[in-house]
Design a protein around this motif. Sequence first.
Motif, PDB file in Angstrom:
ATOM      1  N   VAL A   1      -7.890  16.406 -11.616  1.00 49.59           N
ATOM      2  CA  VAL A   1      -6.648  15.761 -11.186  1.00 49.59           C
ATOM      3  C   VAL A   1      -5.573  15.919 -12.254  1.00 49.59           C
ATOM      4  O   VAL A   1      -4.403  16.206 -11.953  1.00 49.59           O
ATOM      5  N   GLN A   2      -5.960  15.755 -13.524  1.00 47.27           N
ATOM      6  CA  GLN A   2      -4.998  15.907 -14.621  1.00 47.27           C
ATOM      7  C   GLN A   2      -4.396  17.309 -14.628  1.00 47.27           C
ATOM      8  O   GLN A   2      -3.175  17.477 -14.777  1.00 47.27           O
ATOM      9  N   LYS A   3      -5.239  18.330 -14.471  1.00 50.11           N
ATOM     10  CA  LYS A   3      -4.751  19.706 -14.471  1.00 50.11           C
ATOM     11  C   LYS A   3      -3.849  19.973 -13.260  1.00 50.11           C
ATOM     12  O   LYS A   3      -2.866  20.725 -13.361  1.00 50.11           O
ATOM     13  N   ALA A   4      -4.187  19.364 -12.125  1.00 45.06           N
ATOM     14  CA  ALA A   4      -3.345  19.517 -10.937  1.00 45.06           C
ATOM     15  C   ALA A   4      -1.973  18.896 -11.173  1.00 45.06           C
ATOM     16  O   ALA A   4      -0.937  19.479 -10.824  1.00 45.06           O
ATOM     17  N   VAL A   5      -1.956  17.701 -11.759  1.00 41.28           N
ATOM     18  CA  VAL A   5      -0.688  17.047 -12.073  1.00 41.28           C
ATOM     19  C   VAL A   5       0.148  17.910 -13.010  1.00 41.28           C
ATOM     20  O   VAL A   5       1.360  18.102 -12.802  1.00 41.28           O
TER      21      VAL A   5
ATOM     22  N   PHE B   1      -1.128  16.524   8.267  1.00 39.73           N
ATOM     23  CA  PHE B   1       0.069  16.481   7.428  1.00 39.73           C
ATOM     24  C   PHE B   1       0.436  17.901   7.040  1.00 39.73           C
ATOM     25  O   PHE B   1      -0.371  18.624   6.451  1.00 39.73           O
ATOM     26  N   GLU B   2       1.656  18.306   7.351  1.00 40.76           N
ATOM     27  CA  GLU B   2       2.046  19.705   7.195  1.00 40.76           C
ATOM     28  C   GLU B   2       2.108  20.155   5.733  1.00 40.76           C
ATOM     29  O   GLU B   2       1.618  21.226   5.387  1.00 40.76           O
ATOM     30  N   SER B   3       2.708  19.341   4.873  1.00 37.98           N
ATOM     31  CA  SER B   3       2.905  19.740   3.469  1.00 37.98           C
ATOM     32  C   SER B   3       1.718  19.287   2.624  1.00 37.98           C
ATOM     33  O   SER B   3       1.834  18.438   1.743  1.00 37.98           O
ATOM     34  N   MET B   4       0.564  19.860   2.909  1.00 35.66           N
ATOM     35  CA  MET B   4      -0.694  19.501   2.237  1.00 35.66           C
ATOM     36  C   MET B   4      -1.185  20.686   1.429  1.00 35.66           C
ATOM     37  O   MET B   4      -1.182  21.819   1.915  1.00 35.66           O
ATOM     38  N   ASP B   5      -1.578  20.447   0.184  1.00 40.31           N
ATOM     39  CA  ASP B   5      -2.115  21.511  -0.661  1.00 40.31           C
ATOM     40  C   ASP B   5      -3.548  21.178  -1.059  1.00 40.31           C
ATOM     41  O   ASP B   5      -3.907  20.003  -1.218  1.00 40.31           O
TER      42      ASP B   5
ATOM     43  N   LEU C   1       6.166  22.804 -12.073  1.00 41.88           N
ATOM     44  CA  LEU C   1       6.969  23.286 -10.951  1.00 41.88           C
ATOM     45  C   LEU C   1       8.179  22.402 -10.672  1.00 41.88           C
ATOM     46  O   LEU C   1       8.997  22.718  -9.805  1.00 41.88           O
ATOM     47  N   GLY C   2       8.276  21.282 -11.412  1.00 41.67           N
ATOM     48  CA  GLY C   2       9.410  20.375 -11.232  1.00 41.67           C
ATOM     49  C   GLY C   2       9.126  19.176 -10.364  1.00 41.67           C
ATOM     50  O   GLY C   2      10.068  18.505  -9.913  1.00 41.67           O
ATOM     51  N   ALA C   3       7.874  18.854 -10.120  1.00 42.73           N
ATOM     52  CA  ALA C   3       7.525  17.714  -9.263  1.00 42.73           C
ATOM     53  C   ALA C   3       7.938  16.396  -9.911  1.00 42.73           C
ATOM     54  O   ALA C   3       7.931  16.249 -11.141  1.00 42.73           O
ATOM     55  N   THR C   4       8.305  15.423  -9.073  1.00 37.71           N
ATOM     56  CA  THR C   4       8.654  14.076  -9.528  1.00 37.71           C
ATOM     57  C   THR C   4       7.916  13.051  -8.673  1.00 37.71           C
ATOM     58  O   THR C   4       7.258  13.390  -7.691  1.00 37.71           O
ATOM     59  N   ASP C   5       8.063  11.787  -9.049  1.00 35.58           N
ATOM     60  CA  ASP C   5       7.470  10.667  -8.286  1.00 35.58           C
ATOM     61  C   ASP C   5       5.992  10.916  -8.006  1.00 35.58           C
ATOM     62  O   ASP C   5       5.505  10.735  -6.887  1.00 35.58           O
ATOM     63  N   ILE C   6       5.262  11.304  -9.046  1.00 33.87           N
ATOM     64  CA  ILE C   6       3.841  11.638  -8.890  1.00 33.87           C
ATOM     65  C   ILE C   6       3.003  10.360  -8.873  1.00 33.87           C
ATOM     66  O   ILE C   6       3.107   9.518  -9.756  1.00 33.87           O
ATOM     67  N   LEU C   7       2.161  10.240  -7.861  1.00 32.65           N
ATOM     68  CA  LEU C   7       1.302   9.068  -7.716  1.00 32.65           C
ATOM     69  C   LEU C   7      -0.123   9.521  -7.445  1.00 32.65           C
ATOM     70  O   LEU C   7      -0.377  10.273  -6.506  1.00 32.65           O
ATOM     71  N   GLU C   8      -1.062   9.077  -8.274  1.00 35.45           N
ATOM     72  CA  GLU C   8      -2.475   9.383  -8.073  1.00 35.45           C
ATOM     73  C   GLU C   8      -3.083   8.302  -7.186  1.00 35.45           C
ATOM     74  O   GLU C   8      -3.052   7.129  -7.513  1.00 35.45           O
TER      75      GLU C   8
ATOM     76  N   LEU D   1       8.499  17.423  -4.339  1.00 35.61           N
ATOM     77  CA  LEU D   1       8.735  18.758  -4.880  1.00 35.61           C
ATOM     78  C   LEU D   1       9.795  19.443  -4.028  1.00 35.61           C
ATOM     79  O   LEU D   1       9.606  19.604  -2.818  1.00 35.61           O
ATOM     80  N   GLY D   2      10.890  19.818  -4.666  1.00 36.69           N
ATOM     81  CA  GLY D   2      11.974  20.463  -3.935  1.00 36.69           C
ATOM     82  C   GLY D   2      12.569  19.591  -2.858  1.00 36.69           C
ATOM     83  O   GLY D   2      13.029  20.089  -1.826  1.00 36.69           O
ATOM     84  N   GLY D   3      12.544  18.277  -3.059  1.00 36.10           N
ATOM     85  CA  GLY D   3      13.105  17.352  -2.094  1.00 36.10           C
ATOM     86  C   GLY D   3      12.164  16.957  -0.981  1.00 36.10           C
ATOM     87  O   GLY D   3      12.525  16.142  -0.124  1.00 36.10           O
ATOM     88  N   ASP D   4      10.950  17.509  -0.972  1.00 39.85           N
ATOM     89  CA  ASP D   4       9.982  17.211   0.085  1.00 39.85           C
ATOM     90  C   ASP D   4       8.745  16.526  -0.483  1.00 39.85           C
ATOM     91  O   ASP D   4       8.339  16.794  -1.620  1.00 39.85           O
ATOM     92  N   GLU D   5       8.142  15.658   0.320  1.00 40.22           N
ATOM     93  CA  GLU D   5       6.883  15.035  -0.087  1.00 40.22           C
ATOM     94  C   GLU D   5       5.734  16.013   0.123  1.00 40.22           C
ATOM     95  O   GLU D   5       5.628  16.648   1.170  1.00 40.22           O
TER      96      GLU D   5
END
Length: 338
Positions: free
Chosen positions: A217-221, A277-281, A227-234, A245-249
């Motif tokens: 999880v740490q490496k993923a964060v 959920f469409e924006s799933m990685d 990449l510029g991600a914000t508002d990260i919640l585990e 990321l890029g204005g999208d959840e």
Amino acid sequence: MAIKAWWDGQLSQRYWMEITDRPDLGGELTAPQYNIALKPEWSYELVTHVRPGDIVIHWHKKLVGEPAIVGWSRAVGPLSESTMSWTSPGAKDSARHHVDVPNWIMPLGALHLLDAPITSADLQSIFPQIVSTLEGFSYAPFYVYGGRQLRAMQSYLTKFPAELIPVIESVGSLELDAEPNDFPLLPDTKTTPNGHGGGQGWLRDAKLKVAIELHAVQKAVEHYVELGATDILELGKPFDIKLMLGGDERRIEVKGSSGAVDSVLLTRNEVIHARGFESMDLVVVDEIEFERLSNGEYATKGGRIRVWNGWSPSEQSLTAMSYKHELSPSALGNGIPC
């Protein structure tokens, strides 16, 4: 029902309390997905929030002759679903009826029984401190009865705030530093004999499993921060990370491994959520190195990270690991006592 998961993103809040009189203490957490009135109940749904490696404290109503904290177990996982027969409570035997309902199951392991159980009388002696500590916490393990008596919740599973541990230990040790010596098999990784990546296999050490998961999880964060991600919640459930990321959840499912893998284990709920959920990685961090320290903990480093953007597992990519089999009438009718 919507659970207010105030513990999300707080790795120290990994404690729960089971309130029970079961004879098979430490076997597994099991709860119906709704009560006899076919309505959801928070103390049952909390089972779905327990993660592998979490500690489940056992409050037993009669094991030592009076209600007491008698021990604890570690959650093993994975969470699964089955069917159980639910008996209506309160009525006389002739008026009771049974209903088959879906249930949640979270396997437990490494049962540790306390040398000196912490009884309800012990806790009553620190009544003001417990009440003060629990103020503001939802799904707490204790409540005040009659204005001056402390009682365990009339529920099944409750959330045990980490802040309560030192308060409880002022009257008795929870022995949380005890080294478990009998872990059941846990999901981890194996490598095939030819050296190529295998799938997730099974590991006996729950501490190692948790260390590998947290490292992944740490490496993923770190990857998404770059990449510029914000508002990260585990979160942990029903997926590991939520971020912008890029204005999208985006929502991220993370899998970790100490070996090279070409397949991972997924729960039914993880598959359902990924498809909905469409924006799933999917992020897989494998080949993680680890070292056992002198204090019994693990240090982890390195690994290889791979990312699948817009991940939605197809039927062709999934392999059934177990089945639920409905029983037809038996050749022996209702069965013969043996």
